[in-house]
Design an enzyme around this catalytic site. Structure first.
Site, PDB file in Angstrom:
ATOM      1  N   SER A 176       2.211  -0.381   2.625  1.00  0.00           N
ATOM      2  CA  SER A 176       1.869  -0.143   1.225  1.00  0.00           C
ATOM      3  C   SER A 176       1.391  -1.396   0.514  1.00  0.00           C
ATOM      4  O   SER A 176       0.512  -1.345  -0.348  1.00  0.00           O
ATOM      5  CB  SER A 176       3.071   0.452   0.485  1.00  0.00           C
ATOM      6  N   HIS A 227       4.527  -3.091  -3.638  1.00  0.00           N
ATOM      7  CA  HIS A 227       3.307  -2.533  -4.207  1.00  0.00           C
ATOM      8  C   HIS A 227       2.650  -3.504  -5.186  1.00  0.00           C
ATOM      9  O   HIS A 227       1.442  -3.751  -5.125  1.00  0.00           O
ATOM     10  CB  HIS A 227       3.626  -1.213  -4.915  1.00  0.00           C
TER      11      HIS A 227
END
Length: 282
Positions: A176, A227
């Site tokens: 991610s 993230h």
């Protein structure tokens, strides 16, 4: 008495008569030695010399263009293979995920290996779908080498922020960070090329909403640190790649990449020293 004119022969094959000359060096050439040129024919040697003077095509940001997003496909393949190995070996997952105490103990490789592991089919499917969608356009725009630099620095940026801010007991994995880095880079490159980037803004906003909302409504934990770290790193690296001045483009791009990596090294060192002090190891 007069001597009849001698029939010219190929400079490479003296036994072959010919009246055709190379347009570049003016030597006689036989059909075997002829190479089609824009006008007339050239010999093989002149064609080779001419090819050396042709500049290799470059993307707007200095990379070598490629019709096939090979790096994107290879990265997808590596992630899929690692997921398969992960499902049959619990030990592999335990040894490669991002676990702060282990990193502080010297296992720094976890900061990168964790980016190729995933928790469950849904996790890897979403990340690989996102990589398949945004990877090829970025690879085409930046070139393979710069795309590799972008992907790995984004993955590392996500891991570094996880290492700095996550709880000690967290075991983090997933691509991610790298994917969010590609999101950020897509926005920057799109703006540089004067493209409509509203869809990218929407994509980032939607994914950031999922990042913070899903843990509130379910038992699933999502690493917001990974993230955000990947997103900021990818946008920063892409900005250096996209806005570097043409005359010093390569130097600026390499310098920015090395600078970011050095910053990561300092942050990792600082966090490691802090954890070792906390554990009473210093």
């Amino acid at each position: 008495m007069t001597t009849p004119p001698q029939t010219p022969t190929c400079y490479r094959h003296p036994d072959r008569a010919t009246y055709v000359r190379c347009n570049r060096c003016n030597r006689f050439i036989c059909p075997e030695c002829m190479r089609d040129a824009a006008v007339g024919h050239q010999c093989a040697e002149c064609v080779g010399e001419g090819a050396k003077t042709v500049r290799q095509a470059r993307t707007q940001f200095g990379g070598v263009p490629s019709a096939t997003p090979l790096v994107t496909y290879v990265l997808i393949g590596i992630n899929v293979v690692m997921f398969g190995l992960q499902t049959v070996s619990v030990d592999l997952q335990r040894e490669l995920v991002l676990f702060s105490p282990a990193v502080a103990d010297g296992e720094w490789y976890r900061l990168l290996t964790s980016a190729f592991l995933h928790y469950g089919v849904t996790h890897i499917l979403f990340n690989m779908w996102a990589l398949y969608v945004v990877g090829p356009p970025l690879e085409a725009a930046l070139g393979r080498l710069r795309f590799i630099g972008l992907y790995f620095t984004s993955a590392l940026g996500g891991s570094v922020l996880v290492y700095l801010l996550s709880s000690l007991g967290a075991q983090t994995a997933g691509a991610s960070g790298a994917i969010f880095g590609l999101f950020g880079a897509t926005f920057v490159v799109g703006k540089r090329l004067n493209l409509d980037v509203r869809w990218v803004i929407g994509l980032i906003a939607l994914n950031m909403a999922f990042t913070f909302v899903i843990p509130l409504v379910s038992s699933q934990n999502i690493s917001w640190q990974g993230h955000i770290g990947g997103l900021v790193t990818g946008a920063a690296i892409a900005a250096a790649y996209a806005y570097a001045p043409r005359k010093s483009r390569t130097a600026v791009q390499v310098g920015a990449t090395v600078g970011v990596l050095l910053l990561f090294v300092l942050l990792i060192w600082w966090r490691t020293e802090s954890l070792l002090t906390m554990f009473g190891v210093t």
